[in-house]
Motif scaffolding. Structure first.
Motif, PDB file in Angstrom:
ATOM      1  N   SER A   1     -61.027  23.457 -68.047  1.00 15.06           N
ATOM      2  CA  SER A   1     -59.651  23.350 -67.568  1.00 15.06           C
ATOM      3  C   SER A   1     -59.592  22.912 -66.104  1.00 15.06           C
ATOM      4  CB  SER A   1     -58.914  24.678 -67.745  1.00 15.06           C
ATOM      5  OG  SER A   1     -59.571  25.725 -67.053  1.00 15.06           O
ATOM      6  N   THR A   2     -60.465  23.463 -65.262  1.00 16.36           N
ATOM      7  CA  THR A   2     -60.433  23.088 -63.844  1.00 16.36           C
ATOM      8  C   THR A   2     -60.910  21.654 -63.626  1.00 16.36           C
ATOM      9  OG1 THR A   2     -62.617  24.126 -63.578  1.00 16.36           O
ATOM     10  CG2 THR A   2     -60.703  25.436 -62.975  1.00 16.36           C
ATOM     11  N   ASN A   3     -61.962  21.266 -64.298  1.00 17.86           N
ATOM     12  CA  ASN A   3     -62.453  19.898 -64.131  1.00 17.86           C
ATOM     13  C   ASN A   3     -61.498  18.878 -64.728  1.00 17.86           C
ATOM     14  OD1 ASN A   3     -65.420  19.701 -62.953  1.00 17.86           O
ATOM     15  ND2 ASN A   3     -65.328  21.575 -64.160  1.00 17.86           N
ATOM     16  N   ALA A   4     -60.865  19.233 -65.841  1.00 15.20           N
ATOM     17  CA  ALA A   4     -59.854  18.340 -66.411  1.00 15.20           C
ATOM     18  C   ALA A   4     -58.678  18.198 -65.448  1.00 15.20           C
ATOM     19  CB  ALA A   4     -59.371  18.874 -67.760  1.00 15.20           C
ATOM     20  N   GLY A   5     -58.310  19.296 -64.779  1.00 10.99           N
ATOM     21  CA  GLY A   5     -57.237  19.238 -63.785  1.00 10.99           C
ATOM     22  C   GLY A   5     -57.573  18.297 -62.645  1.00 10.99           C
TER      23      GLY A   5
ATOM     24  N   ALA B   1     -54.908  22.814 -67.097  1.00 11.42           N
ATOM     25  CA  ALA B   1     -55.292  21.522 -66.514  1.00 11.42           C
ATOM     26  C   ALA B   1     -54.059  20.796 -65.976  1.00 11.42           C
ATOM     27  CB  ALA B   1     -56.012  20.670 -67.554  1.00 11.42           C
ATOM     28  N   LEU B   2     -52.972  20.826 -66.745  1.00 14.26           N
ATOM     29  CA  LEU B   2     -51.733  20.173 -66.309  1.00 14.26           C
ATOM     30  C   LEU B   2     -51.116  20.899 -65.116  1.00 14.26           C
ATOM     31  CD1 LEU B   2     -50.115  19.365 -69.783  1.00 14.26           C
ATOM     32  CD2 LEU B   2     -51.246  17.764 -68.213  1.00 14.26           C
ATOM     33  N   THR B   3     -51.207  22.226 -65.109  1.00 16.37           N
ATOM     34  CA  THR B   3     -50.669  23.001 -63.987  1.00 16.37           C
ATOM     35  C   THR B   3     -51.448  22.717 -62.710  1.00 16.37           C
ATOM     36  OG1 THR B   3     -49.992  24.775 -65.496  1.00 16.37           O
ATOM     37  CG2 THR B   3     -50.164  25.327 -63.157  1.00 16.37           C
ATOM     38  N   ILE B   4     -52.779  22.716 -62.823  1.00 15.05           N
ATOM     39  CA  ILE B   4     -53.634  22.453 -61.656  1.00 15.05           C
ATOM     40  C   ILE B   4     -53.362  21.066 -61.092  1.00 15.05           C
ATOM     41  CG2 ILE B   4     -56.038  22.061 -60.946  1.00 15.05           C
ATOM     42  CD1 ILE B   4     -56.803  24.313 -62.936  1.00 15.05           C
ATOM     43  N   SER B   5     -53.320  20.075 -61.969  1.00 18.73           N
ATOM     44  CA  SER B   5     -53.110  18.699 -61.504  1.00 18.73           C
ATOM     45  C   SER B   5     -51.686  18.511 -60.981  1.00 18.73           C
ATOM     46  CB  SER B   5     -53.386  17.711 -62.643  1.00 18.73           C
ATOM     47  OG  SER B   5     -52.523  17.955 -63.739  1.00 18.73           O
ATOM     48  N   GLY B   6     -50.711  19.101 -61.687  1.00 13.44           N
ATOM     49  CA  GLY B   6     -49.325  18.949 -61.262  1.00 13.44           C
ATOM     50  C   GLY B   6     -49.071  19.574 -59.898  1.00 13.44           C
ATOM     51  N   LEU B   7     -49.598  20.777 -59.666  1.00 16.00           N
ATOM     52  CA  LEU B   7     -49.424  21.442 -58.382  1.00 16.00           C
ATOM     53  C   LEU B   7     -50.105  20.671 -57.253  1.00 16.00           C
ATOM     54  CD1 LEU B   7     -49.760  25.294 -58.970  1.00 16.00           C
ATOM     55  CD2 LEU B   7     -48.012  24.157 -57.617  1.00 16.00           C
ATOM     56  N   THR B   8     -51.334  20.283 -57.504  1.00 10.81           N
ATOM     57  CA  THR B   8     -52.099  19.566 -56.475  1.00 10.81           C
ATOM     58  C   THR B   8     -51.411  18.261 -56.101  1.00 10.81           C
ATOM     59  OG1 THR B   8     -54.154  20.515 -57.355  1.00 10.81           O
ATOM     60  CG2 THR B   8     -54.365  18.630 -55.882  1.00 10.81           C
TER      61      THR B   8
ATOM     62  N   THR C   1     -55.624  17.475 -46.931  1.00  6.35           N
ATOM     63  CA  THR C   1     -56.085  18.830 -46.607  1.00  6.35           C
ATOM     64  C   THR C   1     -55.270  19.869 -47.369  1.00  6.35           C
ATOM     65  OG1 THR C   1     -56.814  18.146 -44.406  1.00  6.35           O
ATOM     66  CG2 THR C   1     -56.420  20.498 -44.749  1.00  6.35           C
ATOM     67  N   MET C   2     -53.954  19.685 -47.411  1.00  2.00           N
ATOM     68  CA  MET C   2     -53.104  20.626 -48.127  1.00  2.00           C
ATOM     69  C   MET C   2     -53.340  20.559 -49.636  1.00  2.00           C
ATOM     70  SD  MET C   2     -51.644  22.130 -45.657  1.00  2.00           S
ATOM     71  CE  MET C   2     -50.373  23.116 -46.428  1.00  2.00           C
ATOM     72  N   ALA C   3     -53.568  19.359 -50.143  1.00  2.00           N
ATOM     73  CA  ALA C   3     -53.871  19.205 -51.574  1.00  2.00           C
ATOM     74  C   ALA C   3     -55.206  19.868 -51.913  1.00  2.00           C
ATOM     75  CB  ALA C   3     -53.913  17.725 -51.939  1.00  2.00           C
ATOM     76  N   PHE C   4     -56.152  19.761 -51.002  1.00  2.00           N
ATOM     77  CA  PHE C   4     -57.463  20.405 -51.169  1.00  2.00           C
ATOM     78  C   PHE C   4     -57.289  21.921 -51.261  1.00  2.00           C
ATOM     79  CE2 PHE C   4     -61.407  21.906 -48.782  1.00  2.00           C
ATOM     80  CZ  PHE C   4     -62.213  21.910 -49.918  1.00  2.00           C
ATOM     81  N   ALA C   5     -56.460  22.493 -50.379  1.00  2.63           N
ATOM     82  CA  ALA C   5     -56.193  23.931 -50.393  1.00  2.63           C
ATOM     83  C   ALA C   5     -55.503  24.342 -51.694  1.00  2.63           C
ATOM     84  CB  ALA C   5     -55.333  24.319 -49.198  1.00  2.63           C
ATOM     85  N   ALA C   6     -54.571  23.529 -52.143  1.00  2.00           N
ATOM     86  CA  ALA C   6     -53.853  23.839 -53.386  1.00  2.00           C
ATOM     87  C   ALA C   6     -54.794  23.823 -54.580  1.00  2.00           C
ATOM     88  CB  ALA C   6     -52.718  22.829 -53.588  1.00  2.00           C
ATOM     89  N   LEU C   7     -55.671  22.844 -54.636  1.00  5.84           N
ATOM     90  CA  LEU C   7     -56.602  22.724 -55.756  1.00  5.84           C
ATOM     91  C   LEU C   7     -57.548  23.922 -55.821  1.00  5.84           C
ATOM     92  CD1 LEU C   7     -57.664  21.084 -58.121  1.00  5.84           C
ATOM     93  CD2 LEU C   7     -59.082  19.784 -56.524  1.00  5.84           C
ATOM     94  N   VAL C   8     -58.053  24.341 -54.682  1.00  6.13           N
ATOM     95  CA  VAL C   8     -58.957  25.495 -54.644  1.00  6.13           C
ATOM     96  C   VAL C   8     -58.226  26.759 -55.090  1.00  6.13           C
ATOM     97  CG1 VAL C   8     -60.282  27.008 -53.120  1.00  6.13           C
ATOM     98  CG2 VAL C   8     -60.474  24.522 -52.886  1.00  6.13           C
TER      99      VAL C   8
ATOM    100  N   ILE D   1     -48.919  32.966 -63.767  1.00  5.78           N
ATOM    101  CA  ILE D   1     -47.646  33.182 -64.466  1.00  5.78           C
ATOM    102  C   ILE D   1     -47.610  32.396 -65.773  1.00  5.78           C
ATOM    103  CG2 ILE D   1     -45.161  32.766 -64.353  1.00  5.78           C
ATOM    104  CD1 ILE D   1     -45.324  33.323 -61.335  1.00  5.78           C
ATOM    105  N   ILE D   2     -47.993  31.126 -65.721  1.00  5.43           N
ATOM    106  CA  ILE D   2     -47.978  30.281 -66.919  1.00  5.43           C
ATOM    107  C   ILE D   2     -48.952  30.808 -67.966  1.00  5.43           C
ATOM    108  CG2 ILE D   2     -48.508  27.968 -67.797  1.00  5.43           C
ATOM    109  CD1 ILE D   2     -47.462  26.869 -65.135  1.00  5.43           C
ATOM    110  N   SER D   3     -50.123  31.231 -67.519  1.00  5.66           N
ATOM    111  CA  SER D   3     -51.114  31.774 -68.443  1.00  5.66           C
ATOM    112  C   SER D   3     -50.636  33.078 -69.064  1.00  5.66           C
ATOM    113  CB  SER D   3     -52.445  32.003 -67.712  1.00  5.66           C
ATOM    114  OG  SER D   3     -53.403  32.582 -68.576  1.00  5.66           O
TER     115      SER D   3
END
Length: 362
Positions: free
Chosen positions: A166-170, A241-248, A266-273, A347-349
């Motif tokens: 899920s994380t790598n797909a994101g 995967a969709l949540t991770i990618s959408g948020l980032t 930098t902010m996208a990097f923080a969001a992804l982590v 929350i989504i999970s």
């Protein structure tokens, strides 16, 4: 008069109950007299009356077709000879996964024919050679403990796969979507490498050491041809995967409108982590909520999350961050992005887990 009796182990009765709850049908196949077999079977809670004990001498005049429906519901077989054991096993193997225990020469044909042969450590050498597993303490409870441990291992493999896929797909969806809309890359390659080496490692390895969930021995065994990931888990994996990618991507595009690209990256990097940290808490259980699962202590998981957090702080607040192309950002913005990115996947999970639990109850 001299009376001789084999004393049952104290834990044998509870172990058989545990195996039954786990969907494992336990049968006693013995050469002993009918009354002896009935008495032992009753002490173990396997039978309640004599009609549930089968005198295997009847097998000599019965065909396999006549025997099959009778064997299906019998749990205690008396007056069994080696040929009977083998025949009973062959009939059961047609519709079941079978495990056979034994310790003597007369058990060898059945031990070698069963899907899993379990030899007693105190038994003969030829029985040990015929078995797939040697039970060193001759204790049935050890078998149920092994079943439970096997279920925990399978569940942990599923947790690790769910988290990593899920994380790598994101990450992949994030990069592809950004290129499609023509806004540049939200995460630079060195940052992706950092996430894969640090965040994924510190999270996925502890997930493989999770303790078993309550009720793991109250479900039926998995079919041999069942996929490693269930349909519900695959759906949740896609959602994550969709949540991770959408948020980032949303964080990247928002800050790209108001700041330079390096700041947005930098902010996208923080969001992804942060989304991956939240997803790691989701992965701790397939059905239990995050809060419920916190009661099951996994020290390695907490050590992993602390290590990941400390290393991430070093990236954002020390000169080390320059190597990862991390730029100084507003701390309040960083905290807000990290908090939202951590909480939203949970929350989504949780919503999806609640749906899965309600479906199971039905």
């Amino acid at each position: 008069f001299v009376a001789v009796a084999d004393i049952l182990r104290k834990e044998a009765k509870s172990a058989i109950k545990q195996a039954t709850r786990a969907g494992v049908a336990v049968c006693m196949i013995t050469g002993d007299h009918f009354e002896t077999a009935y008495h032992i079977g009753k002490e173990l809670g396997m039978v309640k009356d004599r009609s549930q004990v089968f005198d295997s001498r009847q097998m000599n005049t019965m065909t396999d077709e006549e025997l099959a429906p009778m064997i299906k519901n019998i749990r205690v077989f008396s007056r069994v000879i080696p040929e009977h054991k083998y025949r009973i096993l062959q009939i059961l193997k047609k519709n079941h996964i079978t495990a056979m225990t034994g310790d003597g020469v007369n058990d060898v044909p059945a031990l070698s024919s069963a899907h899993v042969g379990i030899s007693m450590g105190s038994g003969s050498q030829i029985a040990k050679d015929a078995g797939d597993i040697i039970l060193l303490d001759d204790n049935f409870k050890t078998i149920t403990d092994a079943i439970q441990e096997g279920r925990i291992i399978i569940a942990n493999v599923r947790r690790m796969l769910f988290y990593l896929l899920s994380t790598n797909a994101g990450e992949i969806i994030t990069m592809i979507a950004a290129l499609i809309i023509g806004k540049g890359v939200p995460i630079v390659p060195i940052q992706i490498l950092w996430i894969n080496l640090v965040t994924d490692t510190t999270m996925s390895i502890p997930l493989g050491l999770e303790p078993g969930e309550e009720g793991s021995m109250n479900s039926k065994p998995r079919r041999p041809n069942d996929p490693i990931l269930s349909r519900d888990l695959i759906v949740r994996m896609i959602l994550m995967a969709l949540t991770i990618s959408g948020l980032t991507l949303a964080v990247y595009l928002y800050f790209l409108e108001n700041y330079e690209q390096a700041y947005a990256q930098t902010m996208a990097f923080a969001a992804l982590v942060a989304t991956q940290w939240g997803n790691a808490f989701n992965a701790r259980s397939e059905f239990q909520s995050v809060i419920t699962r916190l009661r099951s202590v996994n020290k390695s998981f907490y050590i992993g999350i602390v290590l990941a957090g400390l290393m991430q702080l070093a990236v954002f607040f020390t000169p080390f961050g320059e190597l990862l192309h991390v730029k100084p950002v507003d701390n309040s913005q960083l905290l807000a992005v990290a908090a939202i990115s951590f909480i939203l996947p949970i929350i989504i999970s949780e919503i999806h887990k609640a749906f899965c639990r309600s479906k199971l109850k039905k």
